[in-house]
Design a protein around this motif. Structure first.
Motif, PDB file in Angstrom:
ATOM      1  N   LYS A   1      -8.523 -28.569  16.366  1.00 46.10           N
ATOM      2  CA  LYS A   1      -7.846 -27.191  16.453  1.00 46.10           C
ATOM      3  C   LYS A   1      -8.389 -26.639  17.733  1.00 46.10           C
ATOM      4  O   LYS A   1      -7.744 -25.507  18.222  1.00 46.10           O
ATOM      5  N   HIS A   2      -9.404 -26.994  18.485  1.00 47.89           N
ATOM      6  CA  HIS A   2     -10.189 -26.313  19.551  1.00 47.89           C
ATOM      7  C   HIS A   2     -10.147 -24.653  19.346  1.00 47.89           C
ATOM      8  O   HIS A   2      -9.795 -24.111  20.275  1.00 47.89           O
ATOM      9  N   TRP A   3     -10.868 -24.372  18.355  1.00 46.99           N
ATOM     10  CA  TRP A   3     -10.981 -23.073  17.957  1.00 46.99           C
ATOM     11  C   TRP A   3     -12.502 -22.664  18.357  1.00 46.99           C
ATOM     12  O   TRP A   3     -12.817 -21.549  18.097  1.00 46.99           O
ATOM     13  N   ALA A   4     -13.509 -23.587  18.332  1.00 51.16           N
ATOM     14  CA  ALA A   4     -14.778 -23.463  18.277  1.00 51.16           C
ATOM     15  C   ALA A   4     -15.370 -24.439  19.427  1.00 51.16           C
ATOM     16  O   ALA A   4     -14.797 -25.473  19.917  1.00 51.16           O
ATOM     17  N   TYR A   5     -16.451 -24.019  20.089  1.00 52.34           N
ATOM     18  CA  TYR A   5     -17.225 -25.128  20.993  1.00 52.34           C
ATOM     19  C   TYR A   5     -18.011 -25.991  19.960  1.00 52.34           C
ATOM     20  O   TYR A   5     -18.289 -26.997  20.447  1.00 52.34           O
ATOM     21  N   GLY A   6     -18.397 -25.536  19.025  1.00 58.00           N
ATOM     22  CA  GLY A   6     -18.848 -26.590  18.052  1.00 58.00           C
ATOM     23  C   GLY A   6     -19.081 -25.770  16.488  1.00 58.00           C
ATOM     24  O   GLY A   6     -19.236 -24.509  16.287  1.00 58.00           O
ATOM     25  N   ALA A   7     -19.070 -26.845  15.650  1.00 61.59           N
ATOM     26  CA  ALA A   7     -19.321 -26.138  14.134  1.00 61.59           C
ATOM     27  C   ALA A   7     -20.188 -27.352  13.342  1.00 61.59           C
ATOM     28  O   ALA A   7     -19.943 -28.574  13.540  1.00 61.59           O
ATOM     29  N   SER A   8     -20.679 -26.825  12.413  1.00 61.73           N
ATOM     30  CA  SER A   8     -21.549 -27.836  11.800  1.00 61.73           C
ATOM     31  C   SER A   8     -21.800 -27.404  10.471  1.00 61.73           C
ATOM     32  O   SER A   8     -21.832 -26.266  10.033  1.00 61.73           O
TER      33      SER A   8
ATOM     34  N   TYR B   1     -26.657 -25.494   0.949  1.00 59.55           N
ATOM     35  CA  TYR B   1     -25.671 -26.006   2.050  1.00 59.55           C
ATOM     36  C   TYR B   1     -25.165 -24.873   2.630  1.00 59.55           C
ATOM     37  O   TYR B   1     -24.726 -24.213   2.346  1.00 59.55           O
ATOM     38  N   LEU B   2     -25.483 -24.902   4.100  1.00 66.10           N
ATOM     39  CA  LEU B   2     -25.047 -23.801   5.121  1.00 66.10           C
ATOM     40  C   LEU B   2     -24.009 -24.236   6.227  1.00 66.10           C
ATOM     41  O   LEU B   2     -24.146 -25.516   6.600  1.00 66.10           O
ATOM     42  N   VAL B   3     -23.204 -23.733   6.418  1.00 66.39           N
ATOM     43  CA  VAL B   3     -22.072 -24.047   7.358  1.00 66.39           C
ATOM     44  C   VAL B   3     -22.071 -22.828   8.457  1.00 66.39           C
ATOM     45  O   VAL B   3     -22.223 -21.652   8.410  1.00 66.39           O
ATOM     46  N   SER B   4     -22.111 -23.425   9.646  1.00 63.60           N
ATOM     47  CA  SER B   4     -22.316 -22.298  10.917  1.00 63.60           C
ATOM     48  C   SER B   4     -20.952 -22.804  11.869  1.00 63.60           C
ATOM     49  O   SER B   4     -20.579 -23.888  11.913  1.00 63.60           O
ATOM     50  N   ALA B   5     -20.248 -21.797  12.137  1.00 64.14           N
ATOM     51  CA  ALA B   5     -19.150 -21.827  12.943  1.00 64.14           C
ATOM     52  C   ALA B   5     -18.662 -20.689  13.828  1.00 64.14           C
ATOM     53  O   ALA B   5     -18.203 -19.631  13.280  1.00 64.14           O
ATOM     54  N   PRO B   6     -19.107 -20.650  15.249  1.00 64.21           N
ATOM     55  CA  PRO B   6     -18.636 -19.536  16.086  1.00 64.21           C
ATOM     56  C   PRO B   6     -17.353 -19.932  16.411  1.00 64.21           C
ATOM     57  O   PRO B   6     -17.030 -20.969  17.066  1.00 64.21           O
ATOM     58  N   VAL B   7     -16.256 -18.952  16.242  1.00 62.56           N
ATOM     59  CA  VAL B   7     -14.733 -19.366  16.470  1.00 62.56           C
ATOM     60  C   VAL B   7     -14.357 -18.124  17.237  1.00 62.56           C
ATOM     61  O   VAL B   7     -14.528 -16.989  17.135  1.00 62.56           O
ATOM     62  N   GLN B   8     -13.150 -18.592  17.982  1.00 60.37           N
ATOM     63  CA  GLN B   8     -12.358 -17.285  18.667  1.00 60.37           C
ATOM     64  C   GLN B   8     -11.848 -16.476  17.627  1.00 60.37           C
ATOM     65  O   GLN B   8     -11.718 -16.948  16.417  1.00 60.37           O
ATOM     66  N   ALA B   9     -11.885 -15.073  18.043  1.00 60.22           N
ATOM     67  CA  ALA B   9     -11.659 -14.007  16.996  1.00 60.22           C
ATOM     68  C   ALA B   9     -10.443 -14.184  16.157  1.00 60.22           C
ATOM     69  O   ALA B   9     -10.532 -13.817  15.239  1.00 60.22           O
ATOM     70  N   ASP B  10      -9.268 -14.603  17.036  1.00 63.21           N
ATOM     71  CA  ASP B  10      -7.980 -14.430  16.307  1.00 63.21           C
ATOM     72  C   ASP B  10      -7.989 -15.602  15.403  1.00 63.21           C
ATOM     73  O   ASP B  10      -6.653 -15.732  14.902  1.00 63.21           O
ATOM     74  N   LYS B  11      -8.763 -16.528  15.298  1.00 64.66           N
ATOM     75  CA  LYS B  11      -8.686 -17.879  14.395  1.00 64.66           C
ATOM     76  C   LYS B  11      -9.746 -17.571  13.073  1.00 64.66           C
ATOM     77  O   LYS B  11     -10.024 -18.559  12.531  1.00 64.66           O
ATOM     78  N   THR B  12     -10.428 -16.206  13.135  1.00 60.67           N
ATOM     79  CA  THR B  12     -11.437 -16.236  11.903  1.00 60.67           C
ATOM     80  C   THR B  12     -10.946 -16.715  10.774  1.00 60.67           C
ATOM     81  O   THR B  12     -11.734 -17.399   9.946  1.00 60.67           O
ATOM     82  N   GLY B  13      -9.997 -16.130  10.044  1.00 62.69           N
ATOM     83  CA  GLY B  13      -9.716 -16.419   8.772  1.00 62.69           C
ATOM     84  C   GLY B  13      -9.061 -17.717   8.493  1.00 62.69           C
ATOM     85  O   GLY B  13      -9.467 -18.261   7.675  1.00 62.69           O
ATOM     86  N   ALA B  14      -8.354 -18.184   9.649  1.00 58.92           N
ATOM     87  CA  ALA B  14      -7.947 -19.492   9.361  1.00 58.92           C
ATOM     88  C   ALA B  14      -8.946 -20.588   9.377  1.00 58.92           C
ATOM     89  O   ALA B  14      -8.810 -21.368   8.866  1.00 58.92           O
ATOM     90  N   ALA B  15     -10.031 -20.283  10.320  1.00 59.80           N
ATOM     91  CA  ALA B  15     -11.144 -21.259  10.275  1.00 59.80           C
ATOM     92  C   ALA B  15     -11.889 -21.268   9.047  1.00 59.80           C
ATOM     93  O   ALA B  15     -12.398 -22.270   8.649  1.00 59.80           O
ATOM     94  N   ILE B  16     -12.055 -20.222   8.369  1.00 65.35           N
ATOM     95  CA  ILE B  16     -12.717 -20.202   7.110  1.00 65.35           C
ATOM     96  C   ILE B  16     -11.902 -20.954   5.929  1.00 65.35           C
ATOM     97  O   ILE B  16     -12.228 -21.960   5.296  1.00 65.35           O
TER      98      ILE B  16
END
Length: 941
Positions: free
Chosen positions: A779-786, A798-813
């Motif tokens: 998707k190239h919405w983030a530099y990295g997610a884990s 279990y924890l999930v971390s994902a900094p994503v571009q603002a306009d893709k926040t809901g879609a990323a979750i």
């Protein structure tokens, strides 16, 4: 005296005698003699320069490839191209399609990455010696056989990743300072006059033809240095390098651009506003680069001004005058020039104009009078000590291979480090003063960053690029034959762990490692964030910080100076379960370092004036935390996850500002007496010195230390039920949203989690994991997610971390929920993913425990998780005994997507509408209230 009889007592020893007499620091010349990296070099007919260093301490080889191309080569309109191509070169080549990490992970590679800066692009990995053929094949393939695999889809994908890397950096407090500084120092069009990350507009404009032309012009073997360091020699290396790189033709020769060190006509001052917790003052100048002899003197000047713990700025602005809470000075040396910067973070409530005046006066005084001989000596000793410690690693981002490659590429001399050390040792106060005055008396660029709404900036206004139609492209045909096999697996040889006990009962857990003449030790206390005081969050951090602010015999400045004279690094830290005080130092200075270490731990002064100064610094740090997206998320999460009554809910950064403001000196002394005491302590040591000598030295410092009063108690209960929901922390003007997802379970960190760690390898545990490949590569919405299991003593959610571009926040979750649900449902771990995880876990072990720091961490993990000392010696067999069915069952039992809740830090006006569509309750709290308004999201104490 040395207690020779200790060696005969066995693995558990009891000491009652005094030990080593105090000695003076070793002479600087003795330290410098310990820095030596012998090498052999040769050049292939196509111009590839090869440097080989032999280090047989472990069966691993570091491969480091440095291209003579960085952002200074980029013409106007093509900023960011070098860094963009660094990303493209990880996305497969003609004979190794797919992600570059995949075959290296199968081979057990460690320290795998790349980076770009003004002067170079580099790639590096450390592999088992049996996998060297594979690593050289892969590196040579992306050097000579890349472009057939670079497609429009690849370009679009990596362009998006790079742009999110830029957003992630911009989103941090003071994230825009780098742009202002470069624009302020350099004229338009200067080769060093733009950041390596580039501009959004230039990245958007990059066409497929543009990037392919860029590669053809710059990435030939004749513009490259290859360094091999480790279990290899030149006789073995040369035929391998010829085999894999020899057929690649030379390309155009890179010519460094003409670079002048610009001088501002007049001093320049600017003010900008940003959502920050305190005013930042910056002073900057352009200066000579690494090959100019003045650069070493400027390194010393920076260290004395603001680099050492005892620096002029620390001593005056922070400790004595209490005008600033944080200061620094740094000389950044590049190949053709450098930048010298001084920074001060203004203490809240103090007039920034007053601090600016004092800052400028201190710099002016330094330029007039110069440093003292003691200041120069302390800086040089600390610098050489750090060099010795860093050279234990053969590769990665800063080991022996990097040192040799930098010298070869920037100075045409792999052994340039020796000249630098000689220059460093030759520095005198008069010379440092003269050089500093020469360069820092020129007109200065001054920037003030004030708290306020972030000002608009050009890159924030650039819309996402319009998609480019992807033309069908024929599949790439391999031309070099099959990729070499991963090679035979090499099992880990884990050192013997021994134990001793001091007279007062403190246990020493010890391992000998002789790669460098260095000692690392951690005094670990059973405390941590979980020991913090209920209702007074921040006590634990405040009390620990005071250990660094002076002892009964030494004030804070004298303490810092003593560390520097010994070349010792002494640090403090807290995890959820443990509080640690650690040191690293050249072993020749072991006895006086332990004396100093013991003084800090046992005799902190808690001087009232120092308590008040540290209080102000901690309150300023808390104010900074509530402007930082990652810190905000990590403050909000613990009480939601563990329940407000859990000891683990106290892991909230710097604590409650109201509590920190009210704590008394007696409160801090009482906390230390209850928790940082010999009956909660254990010593972990890795050294080239034998256990008998180590134990005797610690006996002298700690053997008669006795606990007094009642010991602190931590009380844990089962986790409280959680309600799936989304807590949105409103942080306006955020170009990215920081997402943290949490999935509670019934696990404890002391459980055997190896099946779950293996399962997570494919879900969230690395670059190739599904979560990262989805949000970054697909998707190239983030530099990295884990994703990972947060392993603490009494829990392992279990924890999930994902900094994503603002306009893709809901879609990323939504994508994260899909990945989690699929992994424990219809799309479990595949056989290929399982095989890759086991191969990587077992083959990477020799590289994972290359350094004494890694070994020290493993020893502490074994202690915390209540595992035997030889756990890592048996871990290969444990991995090989696992089955995919076991791993899948463990994942299904521990990961329940229906229990997940989410913390999001972002701009509510952009993000809230996206979150409302996810079917979960959404609760919004302002960022400014996170540290104080415990009413929200279950955050009350």
């Amino acid at each position: 005296m040395r207690l020779k009889s200790l060696a005969l007592i066995g693995t558990m020893m009891f000491l009652t005698q005094p030990a080593l007499a105090e000695t003076k620091p070793a002479p600087l010349a003795a330290l410098i003699r310990q820095v030596d990296i012998p090498y052999t070099q040769f050049t292939l007919a196509n111009g590839l320069r090869v440097v080989v260093h032999t280090d047989r301490k472990a069966p691993i080889v570091a491969v480091s490839v440095w291209y003579d191309v960085g952002s200074k080569f980029e013409p106007k309109g093509k900023t960011g191209f070098a860094h963009l191509f660094e990303h493209l070169m990880f996305n497969g080549s003609e004979n190794a399609p797919g992600d570059f990490y995949e075959p290296l992970k199968q081979a057990g590679g460690t320290d795998m990455n790349g980076s770009t800066y003004f002067d170079r692009t580099n790639y590096y990995e450390t592999v088992p010696r049996t996998a060297l053929d594979r690593a050289l094949f892969l590196e040579s393939d992306r050097m000579g056989y890349l472009l057939g695999a670079v497609t429009q889809a690849t370009l679009d994908r990596q362009r998006g990743v790079v742009q999110n890397e830029k957003r992630q950096g911009d989103n941090r407090p003071y994230g825009l300072v780098q742009y202002k500084q470069i624009e302020g120092l350099f004229p338009a069009g200067h080769p060093y006059g733009h950041t390596t990350i580039g501009s959004m507009a230039d990245l958007d404009a990059a066409s497929l033809d543009d990037v392919k032309s860029w590669f053809r012009a710059h990435y030939g073997p004749n513009n490259t240095v290859l360094v091999l360091a480790g279990d290899i020699d030149a006789t073995t290396a040369r035929p391998l390098v010829e085999k894999y790189f020899g057929a690649i033709p030379s390309g155009p020769q890179n010519t460094a651009p003409t670079v002048e060190i610009p001088t501002l006509a007049v001093a320049k001052s600017e003010v900008m506003k940003d959502r920050v917790g305190a005013t930042l003052l910056l002073r900057a100048w352009t200066v000579p680069g690494v090959n100019d002899t003045d650069s070493t003197a400027l390194d010393v000047a920076a260290g004395v001004l603001g680099g050492l713990s005892s620096s002029r700025l620390d001593t005056l602005l922070v400790r004595k005058e209490k005008l600033a809470v944080q200061v620094s000075a740094h000389n950044s040396s590049f190949a053709q020039l450098g930048t010298f910067s001084v920074r001060a973070l203004v203490r809240p409530g103090v007039d920034p104009a007053l601090v600016a005046t004092r800052l400028d006066a201190i710099v002016a005084d330094f330029l007039r009078d110069g440093p003292s001989a003691d200041e120069v000596g302390r800086y040089v000793t600390e610098s050489v000590s750090g060099t010795i410690a860093g050279l234990e690693r053969v590769g990665g981002g800063g080991g022996k291979a990097v040192t040799l490659a930098e010298g070869a590429l920037y100075s045409n001399n792999p052994g340039f480090y020796k000249k630098q050390l000689a220059d460093l040792a030759a520095q005198t106060p008069a010379h440092v003063r003269a050089v500093a005055a020469k360069w820092l008396s020129r007109p200065v660029y001054a920037l003030t960053v004030e708290p306020g709404a972030r000002e608009a900036y050009a890159d924030a206004a650039v819309p996402p690029p319009a998609p480019v139609a992807v033309k069908p492209e024929p599949p790439v045909k391999g031309t070099r034959g099959a990729m070499p096999p991963a090679g035979a697996a090499i099992d880990l040889t884990y050192p013997k762990v021994e134990r001793a006990r001091l007279s007062n009962g403190i246990e020493i857990v010890y391992a000998q490692r002789g790669a460098v003449p260095f000692t690392r030790a951690v005094l670990s206390f059973d405390a941590g964030y979980a020991a913090d005081v209920a209702g007074r969050s921040g006590t634990a951090k405040f009390a620990l910080a005071m250990l660094n602010e002076g002892t009964v015999a030494r004030d804070a400045t004298a303490l810092a100076e003593a560390k520097e004279r010994l070349g010792a690094g002494i640090g403090m830290g807290m995890s959820a379960d443990r509080t640690s005080i650690s040191f690293s130092a050249p072993s020749v200075n072991l006895a006086p370092v332990i004396d100093l270490f013991a003084d800090m731990v046992r005799h902190p002064a808690f001087t009232p004036a120092e308590v008040e100064r540290k209080r102000a610094e901690l309150l300023a740090a808390i104010a900074q935390e509530v402007t930082d997206p990652g810190a905000l998320a990590n403050r909000v999460l613990p009480p939601l996850l563990y329940g407000a009554a859990s000891p683990y809910a106290k892991a909230n950064g710097g604590g409650d500002p109201a509590a920190v403001a009210a704590l008394t000196r007696d409160d801090l002394i009482a906390f230390n007496a209850a928790w940082l005491r010999p009956d909660t302590a254990r010593l972990f040591v890795v050294s080239d010195r034998p256990l008998a000598e180590i134990a005797a030295a610690f006996e002298r410092g700690f053997g008669d230390w006795q606990a007094a009063g009642a010991r602190g108690v931590k009380r844990f209960a089962p986790l409280a039920p959680t309600t799936p929901r989304i807590v949105l922390v409103d942080r306006p003007d955020s170009p990215q949203s920081t997402i943290l997802g949490a999935l509670p379970n019934t696990l404890a960190g002391t459980d055997e989690l190896l099946p779950l760690i293996t399962a997570n390898d494919a879900l969230g545990g690395g670059f190739l994991a599904r979560i990262n490949m989805n949000l970054r590569e697909d998707k190239h919405w983030a530099y990295g997610a884990s994703g990972s299991f947060q392993r603490i003593e009494h829990a392992a959610p279990y924890l999930v971390s994902a900094p994503v571009q603002a306009d893709k926040t809901g879609a990323a979750i939504a994508e994260l929920r899909k990945e989690l649900t699929g992994y424990v449902g219809a799309q479990p771990m595949t056989q290929a993913e399982f095989d890759r995880a086991i191969a990587d876990a077992t083959r990477s072990l020799p590289g994972s425990f290359e350094t004494s720091q890694a070994l020290l961490g493993g020893m502490q993990n074994n202690d915390l998780w209540k595992r035997p000392d030889d756990y890592y010696a048996t871990i290969t067999a444990r991995y090989r005994a696992l089955t995919r069915a076991q791993v899948e069952a463990a994942a299904r039992a521990a990961i329940d997507p229906a229990r997940a809740f989410w913390v999001v830090v972002g701009d509510a006006k952009v993000v809230r509408p996206q979150l409302d569509s996810l079917g979960l309750p959404v609760e919004v709290i302002p960022a400014a209230s996170v540290a104080t308004a415990r009413r929200a999201a279950g955050l009350q104490e």
